[in-house]
Structure formats: structure tokens, C-alpha cells
Write a protein that holds these residues in place. Sequence first.
Motif, PDB file in Angstrom:
ATOM      1  N   HIS A   3      47.262  40.554  36.880  1.00 31.73           N
ATOM      2  CA  HIS A   3      47.226  40.311  35.575  1.00 31.73           C
ATOM      3  C   HIS A   3      45.889  40.033  34.958  1.00 31.73           C
ATOM      4  N   TYR A   4      45.415  38.844  35.609  1.00 26.51           N
ATOM      5  CA  TYR A   4      44.129  38.104  35.125  1.00 26.51           C
ATOM      6  C   TYR A   4      43.138  38.993  35.387  1.00 26.51           C
ATOM      7  N   SER A   5      42.813  39.738  36.761  1.00 26.80           N
ATOM      8  CA  SER A   5      41.713  40.265  37.289  1.00 26.80           C
ATOM      9  C   SER A   5      41.733  41.814  36.099  1.00 26.80           C
ATOM     10  N   ALA A   6      42.863  42.166  35.817  1.00 30.43           N
ATOM     11  CA  ALA A   6      43.085  43.372  35.086  1.00 30.43           C
ATOM     12  C   ALA A   6      42.589  43.158  33.549  1.00 30.43           C
ATOM     13  N   ASN A   7      42.719  41.907  33.207  1.00 29.50           N
ATOM     14  CA  ASN A   7      42.544  41.448  31.908  1.00 29.50           C
ATOM     15  C   ASN A   7      41.716  40.392  31.778  1.00 29.50           C
ATOM     16  N   PRO A   8      40.411  40.354  32.013  1.00 33.13           N
ATOM     17  CA  PRO A   8      39.771  39.149  32.184  1.00 33.13           C
ATOM     18  C   PRO A   8      39.477  38.712  30.837  1.00 33.13           C
ATOM     19  N   THR A   9      39.644  37.217  30.804  1.00 29.14           N
ATOM     20  CA  THR A   9      39.360  36.411  29.714  1.00 29.14           C
ATOM     21  C   THR A   9      38.633  35.150  30.251  1.00 29.14           C
ATOM     22  N   SER A  10      38.188  34.438  29.333  1.00 22.36           N
ATOM     23  CA  SER A  10      37.644  33.287  29.682  1.00 22.36           C
ATOM     24  C   SER A  10      38.067  32.473  30.723  1.00 22.36           C
ATOM     25  N   ASP A  11      39.211  32.115  30.951  1.00 19.97           N
ATOM     26  CA  ASP A  11      39.937  31.228  31.917  1.00 19.97           C
ATOM     27  C   ASP A  11      40.456  32.146  32.925  1.00 19.97           C
ATOM     28  N   THR A  12      40.026  33.485  33.192  1.00 19.57           N
ATOM     29  CA  THR A  12      40.346  34.111  34.286  1.00 19.57           C
ATOM     30  C   THR A  12      40.146  33.477  35.569  1.00 19.57           C
ATOM     31  N   ASP A  13      39.046  33.100  36.024  1.00 17.56           N
ATOM     32  CA  ASP A  13      38.453  32.364  37.001  1.00 17.56           C
ATOM     33  C   ASP A  13      39.446  31.078  37.361  1.00 17.56           C
ATOM     34  N   PHE A  14      39.593  30.502  36.276  1.00 17.44           N
ATOM     35  CA  PHE A  14      40.208  29.281  36.496  1.00 17.44           C
ATOM     36  C   PHE A  14      41.893  29.654  37.174  1.00 17.44           C
ATOM     37  N   MET A  15      42.530  30.432  36.329  1.00 17.76           N
ATOM     38  CA  MET A  15      43.824  30.941  36.748  1.00 17.76           C
ATOM     39  C   MET A  15      43.846  31.675  38.187  1.00 17.76           C
ATOM     40  N   VAL A  16      42.845  32.296  38.284  1.00 16.07           N
ATOM     41  CA  VAL A  16      42.871  33.200  39.663  1.00 16.07           C
ATOM     42  C   VAL A  16      42.573  31.971  40.877  1.00 16.07           C
ATOM     43  N   SER A  17      41.662  30.975  40.589  1.00 17.95           N
ATOM     44  CA  SER A  17      41.662  30.031  41.439  1.00 17.95           C
ATOM     45  C   SER A  17      42.782  29.278  41.774  1.00 17.95           C
ATOM     46  N   THR A  18      43.692  28.845  40.498  1.00 22.94           N
ATOM     47  CA  THR A  18      44.729  28.093  40.742  1.00 22.94           C
ATOM     48  C   THR A  18      45.823  28.938  41.550  1.00 22.94           C
ATOM     49  N   TYR A  19      45.974  30.320  41.263  1.00 23.76           N
ATOM     50  CA  TYR A  19      46.968  30.967  41.945  1.00 23.76           C
ATOM     51  C   TYR A  19      46.636  31.059  43.293  1.00 23.76           C
ATOM     52  N   ALA A  20      45.239  31.549  43.821  1.00 25.55           N
ATOM     53  CA  ALA A  20      44.632  31.649  44.962  1.00 25.55           C
ATOM     54  C   ALA A  20      45.221  30.443  45.967  1.00 25.55           C
ATOM     55  N   ALA A  21      44.880  29.251  45.277  1.00 20.96           N
ATOM     56  CA  ALA A  21      45.086  28.080  45.912  1.00 20.96           C
ATOM     57  C   ALA A  21      46.601  28.009  46.439  1.00 20.96           C
ATOM     58  N   GLN A  22      47.366  28.272  45.566  1.00 27.27           N
ATOM     59  CA  GLN A  22      48.925  28.238  46.005  1.00 27.27           C
ATOM     60  C   GLN A  22      49.302  29.233  46.882  1.00 27.27           C
ATOM     61  N   LEU A  23      48.694  30.719  46.949  1.00 27.01           N
ATOM     62  CA  LEU A  23      48.641  31.564  47.751  1.00 27.01           C
ATOM     63  C   LEU A  23      48.253  31.187  49.201  1.00 27.01           C
ATOM     64  N   VAL A  24      47.095  30.542  49.035  1.00 29.98           N
ATOM     65  CA  VAL A  24      46.655  30.165  50.642  1.00 29.98           C
ATOM     66  C   VAL A  24      47.545  29.269  51.299  1.00 29.98           C
ATOM     67  N   VAL A  25      47.994  28.108  50.569  1.00 27.45           N
ATOM     68  CA  VAL A  25      48.961  27.440  51.108  1.00 27.45           C
ATOM     69  C   VAL A  25      50.081  27.979  51.555  1.00 27.45           C
ATOM     70  N   LYS A  26      50.759  28.980  50.880  1.00 22.65           N
ATOM     71  CA  LYS A  26      51.873  29.806  51.378  1.00 22.65           C
ATOM     72  C   LYS A  26      51.571  30.551  52.450  1.00 22.65           C
ATOM     73  N   LEU A  27      50.552  31.382  52.585  1.00 29.55           N
ATOM     74  CA  LEU A  27      50.393  32.209  53.442  1.00 29.55           C
ATOM     75  C   LEU A  27      49.895  31.350  54.609  1.00 29.55           C
ATOM     76  N   SER A  28      49.231  30.085  54.543  1.00 25.69           N
ATOM     77  CA  SER A  28      49.280  29.248  55.672  1.00 25.69           C
ATOM     78  C   SER A  28      50.442  28.987  56.507  1.00 25.69           C
ATOM     79  N   GLU A  29      51.450  28.799  55.601  1.00 25.47           N
ATOM     80  CA  GLU A  29      52.814  28.310  56.123  1.00 25.47           C
ATOM     81  C   GLU A  29      53.616  29.327  56.795  1.00 25.47           C
TER      82      GLU A  29
END
Length: 149
Positions: A3-29
Motif C-alpha cells: 500500500h505504501y509503495s503503491a501510494n507514496p507519501t512523505s512517511d512512506t520510507d518510515f512506514m516501510v522501514s517499520t513494517y520491514a523490521a517486523q517482517l525481518v523478525v518474523k521471517l527469521s523466526e
Amino acid sequence: VEHYSANPTSDTDFMVSTYAAQLVVKLSEILKKEFLVNDTSSKNKHIKEIQNYVEQNFTRNLNIDDIAEHMFLNKSYISRLFKSETGLTISVYINMRRVMMAKNLLLAGENAMDIFYKCGFSDYTTFYRVFKKYTDMSPEQFKKKHSNI
């Protein structure tokens, strides 16, 4: 993330980083369970415990010492472990969570001067600096921009 990648806003990088961090932890598990059957997952348990503790306590003046004391572990150890597993420092993770809450409160119509303490910041100056660092805009600019949506 899509969603954030398809509809970029000024906070896209922040939100993608937040979700990516959570995804990395889950994938690691998942990968550790899949490929390291003999792994006791003590690292994953520590990461989960850190995340749970942060989630329950980020609205107060939380720091690495509090987390280490709660977990009965050395703060250097949990700092290295968290960084290696998530790619983020614990303080960055805490601040990202605080900013996420601040954004929600601002979108709900609350005043920036009234929410900094609710989000775990000890003063408005620190809140302002951290918010601007992660969103590239002041809380007032964020509120104004998104109140028109």
C-alpha cells in the motif's frame, strides 16, 4: 508495504522501514524453525520478549537499562542481539513505535503539545526532533497535511 509503495507519501520510507523490521523478525523466526530444528530459539524468545516489553512500556520513559533489568540480561548482549536480528537498535525501535502512536493521535485530532507525554517522550523538544527525523515533517505539518485527506 505494498500500500505504501503503491501510494507514496512523505512517511512512506518510515512506514516501510517499520513494517520491514517486523517482517525481518518474523521471517527469521520462520527460517530458524524450518532449518534449525535443534535451535532452542532462545534468541527469538529474547527478541519477542524485548518487543513485547517495548509494546507494553513505550509510553513511559523506557530505555535499554529498563529492558535489560526486566530480562535479567546484560544490556550490551540484548543490544547486539536485537540489532543483529532486526537490523535496528532498540532505541530506534522504541522511537519508531512512539512516532507511530503520535501519528495515530494526530490523525485522531489531538494537539501535538498534548500528546508528546502520552507517547513516552519526556519533553516536547525531544518529541519534535524525533518525529521530524522519522517523518521529515513537524507534527503540525503532518497533522495539517493529513487532515485534508
